[in-house]
Design a protein around this motif. Structure first.
Motif, PDB file in Angstrom:
ATOM      1  N   ASP A   1       9.875   7.147 -12.294  1.00  0.00           N
ATOM      2  CA  ASP A   1      10.268   5.800 -11.893  1.00  0.00           C
ATOM      3  C   ASP A   1       9.357   4.797 -12.597  1.00  0.00           C
ATOM      4  O   ASP A   1       8.141   4.829 -12.447  1.00  0.00           O
ATOM      5  CB  ASP A   1      10.114   5.675 -10.369  1.00  0.00           C
ATOM      6  CG  ASP A   1      10.672   4.359  -9.857  1.00  0.00           C
ATOM      7  OD1 ASP A   1      10.665   3.384 -10.630  1.00  0.00           O
ATOM      8  OD2 ASP A   1      11.099   4.319  -8.691  1.00  0.00           O
TER       9      ASP A   1
ATOM     10  N   ARG B   1       9.502  -5.195  -4.669  1.00  0.00           N
ATOM     11  CA  ARG B   1       8.545  -6.168  -5.202  1.00  0.00           C
ATOM     12  C   ARG B   1       9.139  -6.978  -6.347  1.00  0.00           C
ATOM     13  O   ARG B   1       8.556  -7.963  -6.780  1.00  0.00           O
ATOM     14  CB  ARG B   1       7.293  -5.439  -5.690  1.00  0.00           C
ATOM     15  CG  ARG B   1       6.440  -4.913  -4.557  1.00  0.00           C
ATOM     16  CD  ARG B   1       5.084  -4.493  -5.050  1.00  0.00           C
ATOM     17  NE  ARG B   1       5.132  -3.445  -6.049  1.00  0.00           N
ATOM     18  CZ  ARG B   1       4.395  -2.332  -5.994  1.00  0.00           C
ATOM     19  NH1 ARG B   1       3.603  -2.135  -4.968  1.00  0.00           N
ATOM     20  NH2 ARG B   1       4.451  -1.443  -6.942  1.00  0.00           N
ATOM     21  N   GLN B   2      10.307  -6.545  -6.856  1.00  0.00           N
ATOM     22  CA  GLN B   2      10.825  -7.156  -8.069  1.00  0.00           C
ATOM     23  C   GLN B   2      11.370  -8.566  -7.866  1.00  0.00           C
ATOM     24  O   GLN B   2      11.281  -9.397  -8.738  1.00  0.00           O
ATOM     25  CB  GLN B   2      11.929  -6.279  -8.678  1.00  0.00           C
ATOM     26  CG  GLN B   2      11.412  -4.953  -9.182  1.00  0.00           C
ATOM     27  CD  GLN B   2      10.175  -5.104 -10.047  1.00  0.00           C
ATOM     28  OE1 GLN B   2      10.206  -5.812 -11.051  1.00  0.00           O
ATOM     29  NE2 GLN B   2       9.079  -4.465  -9.653  1.00  0.00           N
TER      30      GLN B   2
ATOM     31  N   VAL C   1      -4.288  -1.093  -7.008  1.00  0.00           N
ATOM     32  CA  VAL C   1      -3.509  -0.708  -8.192  1.00  0.00           C
ATOM     33  C   VAL C   1      -3.190  -1.979  -8.972  1.00  0.00           C
ATOM     34  O   VAL C   1      -2.947  -3.019  -8.376  1.00  0.00           O
ATOM     35  CB  VAL C   1      -2.156  -0.085  -7.772  1.00  0.00           C
ATOM     36  CG1 VAL C   1      -1.626   0.793  -8.877  1.00  0.00           C
ATOM     37  CG2 VAL C   1      -2.264   0.636  -6.453  1.00  0.00           C
TER      38      VAL C   1
ATOM     39  N   ARG D   1       9.212   0.203  -2.225  1.00  0.00           N
ATOM     40  CA  ARG D   1       8.376  -0.940  -2.584  1.00  0.00           C
ATOM     41  C   ARG D   1       8.449  -1.267  -4.060  1.00  0.00           C
ATOM     42  O   ARG D   1       8.311  -2.425  -4.446  1.00  0.00           O
ATOM     43  CB  ARG D   1       6.934  -0.717  -2.162  1.00  0.00           C
ATOM     44  CG  ARG D   1       6.148   0.262  -3.024  1.00  0.00           C
ATOM     45  CD  ARG D   1       4.906   0.654  -2.281  1.00  0.00           C
ATOM     46  NE  ARG D   1       4.068   1.567  -3.027  1.00  0.00           N
ATOM     47  CZ  ARG D   1       4.349   2.840  -3.237  1.00  0.00           C
ATOM     48  NH1 ARG D   1       5.504   3.357  -2.787  1.00  0.00           N
ATOM     49  NH2 ARG D   1       3.527   3.607  -3.897  1.00  0.00           N
ATOM     50  N   GLY D   2       8.698  -0.251  -4.919  1.00  0.00           N
ATOM     51  CA  GLY D   2       8.818  -0.524  -6.349  1.00  0.00           C
ATOM     52  C   GLY D   2       9.903  -1.535  -6.625  1.00  0.00           C
ATOM     53  O   GLY D   2       9.712  -2.514  -7.361  1.00  0.00           O
ATOM     54  N   GLU D   3      11.068  -1.341  -5.998  1.00  0.00           N
ATOM     55  CA  GLU D   3      12.204  -2.244  -6.182  1.00  0.00           C
ATOM     56  C   GLU D   3      11.999  -3.530  -5.390  1.00  0.00           C
ATOM     57  O   GLU D   3      12.317  -4.618  -5.867  1.00  0.00           O
ATOM     58  CB  GLU D   3      13.506  -1.576  -5.739  1.00  0.00           C
ATOM     59  CG  GLU D   3      13.954  -0.417  -6.617  1.00  0.00           C
ATOM     60  CD  GLU D   3      13.178   0.869  -6.340  1.00  0.00           C
ATOM     61  OE1 GLU D   3      12.386   0.885  -5.373  1.00  0.00           O
ATOM     62  OE2 GLU D   3      13.355   1.843  -7.092  1.00  0.00           O
TER      63      GLU D   3
ATOM     64  N   ARG E   1       0.785  -1.239   0.000  1.00  0.00           N
ATOM     65  CA  ARG E   1       0.000   0.000   0.000  1.00  0.00           C
ATOM     66  C   ARG E   1       0.813   1.282   0.000  1.00  0.00           C
ATOM     67  O   ARG E   1       0.222   2.360  -0.075  1.00  0.00           O
ATOM     68  CB  ARG E   1      -0.921  -0.011   1.224  1.00  0.00           C
ATOM     69  CG  ARG E   1      -1.836  -1.220   1.301  1.00  0.00           C
ATOM     70  CD  ARG E   1      -2.978  -1.123   0.334  1.00  0.00           C
ATOM     71  NE  ARG E   1      -3.877  -0.058   0.718  1.00  0.00           N
ATOM     72  CZ  ARG E   1      -4.838  -0.187   1.638  1.00  0.00           C
ATOM     73  NH1 ARG E   1      -5.023  -1.342   2.225  1.00  0.00           N
ATOM     74  NH2 ARG E   1      -5.603   0.825   1.941  1.00  0.00           N
ATOM     75  N   GLY E   2       2.128   1.212   0.162  1.00  0.00           N
ATOM     76  CA  GLY E   2       2.915   2.435   0.079  1.00  0.00           C
ATOM     77  C   GLY E   2       3.345   3.004   1.419  1.00  0.00           C
ATOM     78  O   GLY E   2       2.915   2.532   2.463  1.00  0.00           O
ATOM     79  N   PRO E   3       4.228   4.009   1.379  1.00  0.00           N
ATOM     80  CA  PRO E   3       4.872   4.519   2.594  1.00  0.00           C
ATOM     81  C   PRO E   3       3.902   5.187   3.563  1.00  0.00           C
ATOM     82  O   PRO E   3       4.086   5.089   4.776  1.00  0.00           O
ATOM     83  CB  PRO E   3       5.886   5.536   2.064  1.00  0.00           C
ATOM     84  CG  PRO E   3       5.456   5.854   0.683  1.00  0.00           C
ATOM     85  CD  PRO E   3       4.722   4.662   0.172  1.00  0.00           C
TER      86      PRO E   3
ATOM     87  N   TRP F   1       8.731   1.801 -12.090  1.00  0.00           N
ATOM     88  CA  TRP F   1       8.042   0.809 -11.265  1.00  0.00           C
ATOM     89  C   TRP F   1       6.822   1.400 -10.563  1.00  0.00           C
ATOM     90  O   TRP F   1       6.029   0.695  -9.979  1.00  0.00           O
ATOM     91  CB  TRP F   1       8.973   0.219 -10.206  1.00  0.00           C
ATOM     92  CG  TRP F   1      10.206  -0.398 -10.757  1.00  0.00           C
ATOM     93  CD1 TRP F   1      11.475  -0.022 -10.506  1.00  0.00           C
ATOM     94  CD2 TRP F   1      10.294  -1.483 -11.665  1.00  0.00           C
ATOM     95  NE1 TRP F   1      12.357  -0.806 -11.184  1.00  0.00           N
ATOM     96  CE2 TRP F   1      11.660  -1.708 -11.917  1.00  0.00           C
ATOM     97  CE3 TRP F   1       9.347  -2.301 -12.322  1.00  0.00           C
ATOM     98  CZ2 TRP F   1      12.105  -2.699 -12.769  1.00  0.00           C
ATOM     99  CZ3 TRP F   1       9.798  -3.284 -13.165  1.00  0.00           C
ATOM    100  CH2 TRP F   1      11.162  -3.475 -13.378  1.00  0.00           C
ATOM    101  N   LEU F   2       6.723   2.721 -10.538  1.00  0.00           N
ATOM    102  CA  LEU F   2       5.656   3.328  -9.756  1.00  0.00           C
ATOM    103  C   LEU F   2       4.559   3.890 -10.635  1.00  0.00           C
ATOM    104  O   LEU F   2       4.822   4.536 -11.630  1.00  0.00           O
ATOM    105  CB  LEU F   2       6.209   4.452  -8.873  1.00  0.00           C
ATOM    106  CG  LEU F   2       7.226   4.028  -7.809  1.00  0.00           C
ATOM    107  CD1 LEU F   2       7.701   5.228  -7.028  1.00  0.00           C
ATOM    108  CD2 LEU F   2       6.640   3.001  -6.883  1.00  0.00           C
TER     109      LEU F   2
ATOM    110  N   GLU G   1       0.991   6.012  -6.924  1.00  0.00           N
ATOM    111  CA  GLU G   1       2.027   5.715  -5.939  1.00  0.00           C
ATOM    112  C   GLU G   1       2.994   6.892  -5.775  1.00  0.00           C
ATOM    113  O   GLU G   1       3.508   7.118  -4.691  1.00  0.00           O
ATOM    114  CB  GLU G   1       2.782   4.447  -6.344  1.00  0.00           C
ATOM    115  CG  GLU G   1       1.950   3.197  -6.056  1.00  0.00           C
ATOM    116  CD  GLU G   1       2.614   1.928  -6.534  1.00  0.00           C
ATOM    117  OE1 GLU G   1       2.520   0.931  -5.829  1.00  0.00           O
ATOM    118  OE2 GLU G   1       3.235   1.943  -7.624  1.00  0.00           O
TER     119      GLU G   1
END
Lengths: 170, 305
Positions: free
Chosen positions: B4, A96-97, A168, A92-94, A48-50, B6-7, B11
């Motif tokens: 970015d 999740r990879q 999302v 979280r973008g990284e 869900r993000g920071p 990935w976002l 986000e």
């Protein structure tokens, strides 16, 4: 619906804390138990993000601070887990990879949270908190958290994605 | 700035909003700490703590009832590991017998624990409420506390003495209806008045706060010229009205005495009789027997472990 989601969230927190202080007390390594609540917060932040991570970290941390058998000044786990949730959410973008990235995220946030908890104890002059003891405990705590990451974090991510009112796609 | 990959858009806006959330969360946590620190029992956080305890207490007790058989079963499996060298037939046979025995063994052990627990206070007139440890504070919290499944509904109150079959465990910090939080004697914040069995000398025992399983207590003797003998037993000195500690409960044994010639001080290490790492059945002293204060010199029953 908002109330229902909040209730589900509260149930998750209560259950996680109960397992952490109850069942895992039997599985401690030199008294150290895995920080399941941190794993829950990291999972939520990845889903869900920071912003959500920091908020959930605050609430879950306060619950640890106030639930038995905790003693001492309240607010210390709240501070530590809020920061941990924020940090995990930021990357979280990284994270999740790959599995390695997720594990690294847990290791970093676990280290950050236990350092912050120990530091706040030193600042408040809580009895029993010393730097040497913190250095003794932290590697075990981080290692145990990392070991349980594959079991707990994916479950937490799925749970909190389900609790998302507007998911999302990714 | 390159976006970015990935976002998603949502986000990215969340990241900006998150800084505000973090600042608010940190401020909230610091405010709670400020309110709670240094105010002791009059802390405004204390009522909230009590309310949270009312919720968590029953959950912890219930969870313990579910997990106890699992923990016992895992212990039984651990015992089986040593039989690997035996042939398969024996192993199967042992497994079958072991499974049959597991429940009976636990029941017998529990009965023995109750017997031993009754022995600690036999003849002393102490009235005990039996309870089980349902949760332990983790080492990374730097405290040694435990939750027991007896609370104010069972007559348990703050500052009551908690004992185990071996000896003193600690004292009750706070209670809610169904559970109570116990400060173990090995916690750094724990102070207990103690008396040496042989010389009758008085002293104060402080927990070392050691987080491992081998937590020792440091004893400061009132008379600094006394050098205790290794192996000597320490019993509680007792407080007025038996709170927080009733008198005559065995605490531990002198394991190490280090005298420093420089300042003529003696550091005495005490190993507690109660095994803090495997606490299960404990008793809370809810009523001190008549004349417990006048019995300071009485040799405690079951003074060894």
């Amino acid at each position: 619906m908002v109330l229902l989601r909040a209730a589900a969230c509260a149930v998750l927190i209560v259950l996680t804390i109960t397992v952490q202080v109850g069942l895992f007390a039997h599985l401690s390594i030199a008294g150290v138990v895995p920080d399941l609540v941190l794993l829950l917060v990291v999972g939520a932040a990845l889903a869900r993000g920071p912003s959500y991570g920091a908020g959930l970290g605050l609430v879950a941390g306060l619950a640890i601070d106030l639930a038995p058998p905790a003693d001492g000044v309240a607010g210390r786990w709240a501070l530590a887990l809020a920061v941990a949730g924020f940090l995990a959410g930021l990357v979280r973008g990284e994270a999740r990879q790959s599995v390695v990235a997720t594990v690294a995220t847990v290791a970093v946030t676990s280290f950050a949270a236990s350092s912050l908890y120990a530091l706040s104890g030193l600042v408040l002059r809580e009895p029993g908190v010393t730097i040497s003891r913190a250095l003794e405990v932290m590697p075990i705590a981080v290692g145990y958290d990392v070991a349980l990451t594959p079991l707990v974090v994916p479950l937490a991510v799925v749970a909190f994605r389900r609790l998302d009112p507007a998911p999302v796609r990714w | 700035m390159r976006p970015d990959p990935w976002l998603s858009g949502r986000e990215r806006s969340d990241t900006r909003r998150a800084r505000t959330t973090l600042v608010l969360a940190v401020l909230t946590a610091v405010t709670v700490m400020t309110l709670d620190a240094g105010t002791g029992d009059r802390s405004p956080v204390e009522p909230v703590r009590a309310a949270v305890g009312e919720v968590f207490g029953p959950v912890q007790s219930a969870a313990s009832k579910v997990t106890d058989p699992v923990v016992d079963a895992v212990d039984a499996l651990g015992d089986l590991g040593g039989l690997r060298a035996d042939n398969e037939r024996l192993e199967v046979e042992v497994a079958r017998l072991r499974a049959e025995l597991a429940t009976g063994q636990v029941a017998r052990n529990r009965l023995a624990q109750y017997d031993a627990l009754a022995g600690v206070t036999e003849g002393s007139g102490f009235e005990l409420v039996a309870a089980r440890v349902v949760a332990m504070g983790p080492a990374q919290a730097f405290t040694r506390t435990a939750t027991i499944d007896a609370g104010s509904g069972d007559g348990v109150e703050p500052d009551m003495t908690v004992v185990e079959a071996g000896g003193l465990v600690g004292r009750v910090l706070r209670t809610d209806r169904h559970t109570a939080t116990v400060l173990l004697v090995v916690d750094a914040e724990s102070f207990v008045g103690g008396r040496l069995g042989r010389s009758m000398e008085l002293g104060f025992l402080q927990g070392s706060g050691d987080l491992g399983d081998d937590g020792l207590l440091a004893m400061d003797l009132v008379d600094p010229t006394v050098v205790p003998a290794a192996g000597d037993t320490v019993v509680t000195w007792g407080s007025r009205g038996g709170a927080p500690y009733v008198s005559g409960v065995p605490v531990g044994q002198v394991v190490d005495v280090q005298s420093s010639a420089g300042d003529q001080s003696v550091t005495t290490s005490i190993a507690p009789f109660a095994d803090m790492s495997s606490l299960d059945l404990v008793g809370v002293v809810v009523g001190a027997g008549p004349g417990s204060r006048s019995e300071l010199s009485r040799v405690p029953p079951g003074g060894g472990s």
